[in-house]
Design a protein around this motif. Structure first.
Motif, mmCIF file in Angstrom:
data_model
loop_
_atom_site.group_PDB
_atom_site.id
_atom_site.type_symbol
_atom_site.label_atom_id
_atom_site.label_comp_id
_atom_site.label_asym_id
_atom_site.label_seq_id
_atom_site.Cartn_x
_atom_site.Cartn_y
_atom_site.Cartn_z
ATOM 1 N N LEU A 6 0.920 -1.178 0.060
ATOM 2 C CA LEU A 6 0.058 -0.034 0.149
ATOM 3 C C LEU A 6 0.730 1.264 -0.065
ATOM 4 C CD1 LEU A 6 -2.777 -0.979 2.515
ATOM 5 C CD2 LEU A 6 -2.824 -0.995 0.101
ATOM 6 N N TYR A 7 1.861 1.177 0.714
ATOM 7 C CA TYR A 7 2.959 2.351 0.865
ATOM 8 C C TYR A 7 3.407 2.802 -0.527
ATOM 9 C CZ TYR A 7 6.392 5.863 2.620
ATOM 10 O OH TYR A 7 7.031 6.790 2.780
ATOM 11 N N PHE A 8 3.912 1.733 -1.115
ATOM 12 C CA PHE A 8 4.690 1.970 -2.643
ATOM 13 C C PHE A 8 3.687 2.333 -3.376
ATOM 14 C CE2 PHE A 8 7.990 -1.223 -0.865
ATOM 15 C CZ PHE A 8 9.017 -0.016 -0.462
ATOM 16 N N ARG A 9 2.531 1.968 -3.331
ATOM 17 C CA ARG A 9 1.206 2.456 -4.234
ATOM 18 C C ARG A 9 1.044 3.850 -4.004
ATOM 19 N NH1 ARG A 9 -4.014 -1.024 -5.022
ATOM 20 N NH2 ARG A 9 -4.282 0.841 -6.564
ATOM 21 N N LEU A 10 1.142 4.214 -2.613
ATOM 22 C CA LEU A 10 0.894 5.661 -2.266
ATOM 23 C C LEU A 10 2.186 6.497 -2.842
ATOM 24 C CD1 LEU A 10 -0.234 5.857 1.419
ATOM 25 C CD2 LEU A 10 -1.510 6.539 -0.573
ATOM 26 N N ILE A 11 3.289 5.951 -2.812
ATOM 27 C CA ILE A 11 4.316 6.702 -3.447
ATOM 28 C C ILE A 11 4.206 7.006 -5.183
ATOM 29 C CG2 ILE A 11 7.038 6.523 -3.860
ATOM 30 C CD1 ILE A 11 7.227 5.382 -1.233
ATOM 31 N N ALA A 12 3.662 5.820 -5.684
ATOM 32 C CA ALA A 12 3.800 5.874 -7.004
ATOM 33 C C ALA A 12 2.885 6.690 -7.657
ATOM 34 C CB ALA A 12 3.284 4.490 -7.460
ATOM 35 N N HIS A 13 1.612 6.965 -6.705
ATOM 36 C CA HIS A 13 0.485 7.746 -7.270
ATOM 37 C C HIS A 13 0.721 9.321 -6.514
ATOM 38 C CE1 HIS A 13 -1.302 4.069 -8.140
ATOM 39 N NE2 HIS A 13 -2.288 4.748 -8.864
ATOM 40 N N LEU A 14 1.414 9.549 -5.646
ATOM 41 C CA LEU A 14 1.250 10.847 -4.700
ATOM 42 C C LEU A 14 2.864 11.487 -4.791
ATOM 43 C CD1 LEU A 14 -1.199 9.941 -1.808
ATOM 44 C CD2 LEU A 14 -1.689 11.343 -3.858
ATOM 45 N N GLY A 15 3.744 10.664 -4.678
ATOM 46 C CA GLY A 15 4.971 10.908 -4.711
ATOM 47 C C GLY A 15 5.552 10.737 -3.193
ATOM 48 N N GLY A 16 6.858 10.740 -3.150
ATOM 49 C CA GLY A 16 7.442 10.454 -1.720
ATOM 50 C C GLY A 16 7.192 11.373 -0.690
ATOM 51 N N GLN A 17 7.057 12.651 -0.957
ATOM 52 C CA GLN A 17 6.773 13.739 0.299
ATOM 53 C C GLN A 17 5.324 13.569 0.650
ATOM 54 O OE1 GLN A 17 6.400 17.863 -0.328
ATOM 55 N NE2 GLN A 17 8.373 18.033 0.534
ATOM 56 N N ARG A 18 4.471 13.515 -0.281
ATOM 57 C CA ARG A 18 3.075 13.395 0.125
ATOM 58 C C ARG A 18 2.870 12.062 0.774
ATOM 59 N NH1 ARG A 18 -0.967 15.258 -4.490
ATOM 60 N NH2 ARG A 18 -2.295 15.247 -2.776
ATOM 61 N N ALA A 19 3.452 10.913 0.201
ATOM 62 C CA ALA A 19 3.093 9.723 0.917
ATOM 63 C C ALA A 19 3.836 9.861 2.462
ATOM 64 C CB ALA A 19 3.727 8.647 0.094
ATOM 65 N N SER A 20 4.855 10.518 2.583
ATOM 66 C CA SER A 20 5.438 10.361 3.855
ATOM 67 C C SER A 20 4.457 11.153 4.991
ATOM 68 C CB SER A 20 6.837 11.244 3.989
ATOM 69 O OG SER A 20 6.637 12.643 3.435
ATOM 70 N N THR A 21 3.346 11.600 4.513
ATOM 71 C CA THR A 21 2.600 12.406 5.542
ATOM 72 C C THR A 21 2.018 11.230 6.526
ATOM 73 O OG1 THR A 21 0.905 12.342 3.966
ATOM 74 C CG2 THR A 21 1.883 14.446 4.245
ATOM 75 N N VAL A 22 2.102 10.006 6.125
ATOM 76 C CA VAL A 22 1.548 8.992 6.975
ATOM 77 C C VAL A 22 2.270 8.990 8.350
ATOM 78 C CG1 VAL A 22 0.853 7.351 5.045
ATOM 79 C CG2 VAL A 22 3.119 7.076 5.983
ATOM 80 N N THR A 23 3.590 9.362 8.221
ATOM 81 C CA THR A 23 4.181 9.682 9.647
ATOM 82 C C THR A 23 3.276 10.218 10.732
ATOM 83 O OG1 THR A 23 6.330 9.927 8.484
ATOM 84 C CG2 THR A 23 6.053 10.888 10.593
ATOM 85 N N PHE A 24 2.336 11.220 10.293
ATOM 86 C CA PHE A 24 1.698 11.818 11.251
ATOM 87 C C PHE A 24 0.370 10.929 11.678
ATOM 88 C CE2 PHE A 24 3.453 14.959 8.615
ATOM 89 C CZ PHE A 24 4.047 15.875 9.462
ATOM 90 N N LEU A 25 -0.147 10.148 11.005
ATOM 91 C CA LEU A 25 -1.135 9.006 11.343
ATOM 92 C C LEU A 25 -0.630 7.909 12.213
ATOM 93 C CD1 LEU A 25 -3.064 9.208 8.039
ATOM 94 C CD2 LEU A 25 -3.547 10.481 10.155
#
Length: 280
Positions: free
Chosen positions: A214-233
């Protein structure tokens, strides 16, 4: 939710399996789950071509930090450990500056300073090596986040262009191989309970194999910086799962220190600036 739950599963499984055996089985089961997907993909040859960097990523991004966080979970609550884990972007920025000579903006320097202040608030009164103190657990958690920070840059330097599924499969496989001798050496003398086995299986399948996909799919669709916002959740869910299933309490220092750390993380990642630009 899945990564936040991993701190709950480690909190349950580590006391019975021990940190090393728990993580050795975690990465082995995760690798077994990922291999069929990887073999069915068009990247079947990438593991051989990038064996050495994948082994490094497997050790620095999985084996070592997983074991250290599992050790920390023996004495720290799930939410507390997850808040320490939230400092990964701060360490990544520092490693990038010292190793790759990346230049930090004033906003990022402020973020790093807030991260240090947040950690001081979070750990105030807990950093003691006396009996009952949590100094070793906190140090283990911080060393794990430093390892994550290093591996993110190393992977970017050595595995650029490699399919995310191949990286996930290769790194988990290499982590399992590296931990196999230690897993056997530190196998628990008492048979773990069914509750601990359930925590291990969920940790490996949901919070590792599925979460990576799921995380790598997020990176592919949103980019690394926006995907890294999962840090807050992650800390939010970790504290929630710990409160629901283990009765763990969120203390005022955790709320204050965690808030400061997450604000510092946002500044370091440039998320706050990005959000203002998008609104404008």
């Amino acid at each position: 939710m899945l990564w936040g739950a991993s701190f709950l599963f480690m909190r349950v499984g580590a006391p019975e399996f021990g940190p090393i055996a728990l993580i050795g089985l975690r990465v082995a089961i995760a690798a077994l789950c990922l291999w069929p997907l990887w073999l069915a993909s068009s990247e079947a040859a990438s593991l051989r071509r990038h064996a050495l960097p994948m082994a490094t990523v497997g050790i620095c991004n999985s084996a070592l930090p997983f074991v250290l966080l599992a050790y920390a979970s023996l004495s720290l609550t799930a939410g507390f450990t997850a808040l320490i884990n939230a400092t990964v972007p701060l360490w990544a920025a520092l490693v990038g500056m010292l190793w790759l000579r990346d230049r930090l903006t004033p906003r990022q320097w402020i973020g790093l300073l807030l991260g240090v202040i947040g950690m001081a608030v979070l750990t105030w009164g807990k950093v003691t090596f006396r009996e009952g103190g949590s100094a070793l657990a906190i140090m283990a958690g911080l060393l794990a986040t430093l390892s994550y920070g290093f591996s993110s840059h190393f992977a970017r330097q050595t595995l650029a262009g490699v399919a995310p599924l191949a990286i996930a499969t290769g790194s988990q496989t290499c982590a399992a191989i590296a931990l196999a001798p230690l897993t056997l050496a530190f196998w628990p003398t008492a048979t773990p309970s069914g509750y601990a086995w359930l925590a291990l299986i969920l940790l490996a399948t949901l919070s590792t194999a599925l979460a990576y996909i799921l995380y790598f799919r997020l990176i592919a669709h949103l980019g690394g910086q926006r995907a890294s916002t999962v840090t807050f959740l992650i800390p939010v869910f970790a504290a929630g799962w710990g409160g629901i299933f283990l009765g763990e309490v969120v203390t005022p220092p955790m709320l204050l220190g965690g808030a400061i750390i997450l604000v510092g993380t946002a500044l370091t990642l440039g998320i706050a600036r990005t959000s203002r630009r998008q609104r404008s």
